[in-house]
Motif scaffolding. Structure first.
Motif, PDB file in Angstrom:
ATOM      1  N   LYS A  16       1.011  -1.151   0.375  1.00 16.31           N
ATOM      2  CA  LYS A  16      -0.150   0.476  -0.369  1.00 16.31           C
ATOM      3  C   LYS A  16       0.848   1.239   0.103  1.00 16.31           C
ATOM      4  O   LYS A  16       2.179   1.208   0.480  1.00 16.31           O
ATOM      5  N   ALA A  17       0.463   2.170  -0.538  1.00 16.27           N
ATOM      6  CA  ALA A  17       0.762   3.429  -0.530  1.00 16.27           C
ATOM      7  C   ALA A  17       0.183   4.680  -0.870  1.00 16.27           C
ATOM      8  O   ALA A  17      -1.214   4.666  -1.153  1.00 16.27           O
ATOM      9  N   SER A  20      -3.911  10.789  -2.492  1.00 14.80           N
ATOM     10  CA  SER A  20      -4.625   9.799  -3.505  1.00 14.80           C
ATOM     11  C   SER A  20      -4.091   8.474  -2.332  1.00 14.80           C
ATOM     12  O   SER A  20      -2.876   8.224  -1.974  1.00 14.80           O
ATOM     13  N   SER A  21      -4.465   7.405  -2.702  1.00 13.35           N
ATOM     14  CA  SER A  21      -4.129   5.810  -2.343  1.00 13.35           C
ATOM     15  C   SER A  21      -4.385   5.096  -2.764  1.00 13.35           C
ATOM     16  O   SER A  21      -4.516   4.694  -3.550  1.00 13.35           O
ATOM     17  N   ILE A  22      -3.006   3.604  -2.772  1.00 16.51           N
ATOM     18  CA  ILE A  22      -2.668   2.644  -3.354  1.00 16.51           C
ATOM     19  C   ILE A  22      -3.299   1.114  -2.877  1.00 16.51           C
ATOM     20  O   ILE A  22      -2.920   1.811  -1.551  1.00 16.51           O
ATOM     21  N   GLY A  23      -3.635   0.404  -3.360  1.00 23.31           N
ATOM     22  CA  GLY A  23      -3.512  -1.202  -2.637  1.00 23.31           C
ATOM     23  C   GLY A  23      -2.213  -1.647  -2.697  1.00 23.31           C
ATOM     24  O   GLY A  23      -1.141  -0.909  -3.080  1.00 23.31           O
ATOM     25  N   ARG A  24      -2.071  -2.922  -3.490  1.00 25.24           N
ATOM     26  CA  ARG A  24      -0.861  -3.662  -3.878  1.00 25.24           C
ATOM     27  C   ARG A  24      -0.254  -2.837  -5.234  1.00 25.24           C
ATOM     28  O   ARG A  24      -1.650  -2.841  -6.202  1.00 25.24           O
ATOM     29  N   VAL A  35      -0.464   1.986  -9.772  1.00 26.94           N
ATOM     30  CA  VAL A  35       0.022   2.921  -9.773  1.00 26.94           C
ATOM     31  C   VAL A  35       0.024   3.559  -8.915  1.00 26.94           C
ATOM     32  O   VAL A  35      -1.232   4.924  -9.441  1.00 26.94           O
ATOM     33  N   LEU A  36       0.635   4.120  -8.054  1.00 26.84           N
ATOM     34  CA  LEU A  36       1.191   5.553  -7.388  1.00 26.84           C
ATOM     35  C   LEU A  36       2.485   6.619  -8.284  1.00 26.84           C
ATOM     36  O   LEU A  36       3.377   5.694  -8.030  1.00 26.84           O
ATOM     37  N   CYS A  37       2.278   7.908  -8.758  1.00 26.10           N
ATOM     38  CA  CYS A  37       3.672   7.878  -9.254  1.00 26.10           C
ATOM     39  C   CYS A  37       3.092   9.746  -8.016  1.00 26.10           C
ATOM     40  O   CYS A  37       2.034  10.196  -8.069  1.00 26.10           O
ATOM     41  N   GLN A  94       3.782  14.238   1.714  1.00 26.31           N
ATOM     42  CA  GLN A  94       4.420  13.393   2.704  1.00 26.31           C
ATOM     43  C   GLN A  94       3.791  11.334   1.904  1.00 26.31           C
ATOM     44  O   GLN A  94       2.863  11.771   1.723  1.00 26.31           O
ATOM     45  N   VAL A  95       4.419  10.994   1.958  1.00 29.38           N
ATOM     46  CA  VAL A  95       4.923   9.842   1.281  1.00 29.38           C
ATOM     47  C   VAL A  95       5.374   8.584   1.561  1.00 29.38           C
ATOM     48  O   VAL A  95       6.155   8.636   2.257  1.00 29.38           O
ATOM     49  N   HIS A  96       4.488   8.123   1.891  1.00 31.20           N
ATOM     50  CA  HIS A  96       3.623   6.515   2.817  1.00 31.20           C
ATOM     51  C   HIS A  96       3.653   5.299   1.779  1.00 31.20           C
ATOM     52  O   HIS A  96       2.991   5.438   1.156  1.00 31.20           O
TER      53      HIS A  96
END
Length: 207
Positions: A10-11, A21-25, A74-76, A132-134
């Motif tokens: 996740k991110a 924004s957020s994503i899973g796998r 995909v998170l860019c 802040q990028v997690h």
């Protein structure tokens, strides 16, 4: 162009108190755009991001599936600091594309990626914001990419760094020190004269 590609469970990206924004796998991709990048660089990076085989399949075979094969997200995140050139210990970002040109370039890259995959699975941060990028790296798996057409010339970078170092030395030197450097070394004329370093003086006198 440079990209740091991380396989994640996740991110997410937060600006202030807001999660934008957020994503899973899938993949979290940090992108650094250089002043020399062209559409060819963007196409190369997009192609690699979507086709890198960083995932295993259902039969347990590692490195056999891409993000597209798995229907993952995909998170860019645009990150100009990837174009850093160190000047001694100070980062220099002159190789990064200026924001006014980088933003439309980055937006175009995202559109290329969305048109090559599923638009709803491509997310991004907020260009130019303090983010802040997690990232929860899976593995960890991290791949670094540099587009071949936009790769910086090492000789040119070395030349730029040497020029900058000369400027810094000139800026911090006093007039008397500059004058001494222009003249012949005093040690050649007088064996007992100081060379400018205390250790050199004592060594000459002891010998």
């Amino acid at each position: 162009m440079r990209a740091i590609i991380q396989r994640v469970t996740k991110a997410s990206v937060t600006v202030g108190e807001e999660q934008v924004s957020s994503i899973g796998r899938g993949l979290c991709v940090l992108l650094g755009i250089s002043v020399n990048d062209t559409q060819r660089d963007a196409e190369y990076i997009v192609r690699k991001i979507l086709n890198l085989r960083l995932f295993g399949d259902d039969d347990g075979r590692a490195w056999s599936r891409s993000v597209m094969d798995m229907d993952f997200e995909v998170l860019c995140v645009s990150q100009f600091t990837l174009q850093c050139i160190l000047k001694a210990n100070k980062p220099d970002f002159h190789s990064a594309m200026p924001a006014e040109s980088a933003q439309p370039f980055y937006d175009s890259l995202l559109e290329t990626m969305r048109s090559s995959y599923k638009p709803e699975l491509i997310k991004d941060g907020k260009f130019g914001a303090y983010m802040q990028v997690h990232i929860q790296n899976d593995g960890p798996v991290t791949i670094e990419l540099t587009s071949p057409t936009g790769a910086a010339d090492p000789k040119q970078l070395s030349k730029q760094e040497k020029q900058q170092q000369r400027k810094e030395k000139t800026r911090f030197k006093g007039p008397s020190e500059s004058g001494r450097e222009k003249g012949p070394p005093r040690s050649r004329q007088d064996p007992n004269a100081s060379s400018g370093a205390d250790g050199d003086v004592s060594s000459e006198r002891e010998s």
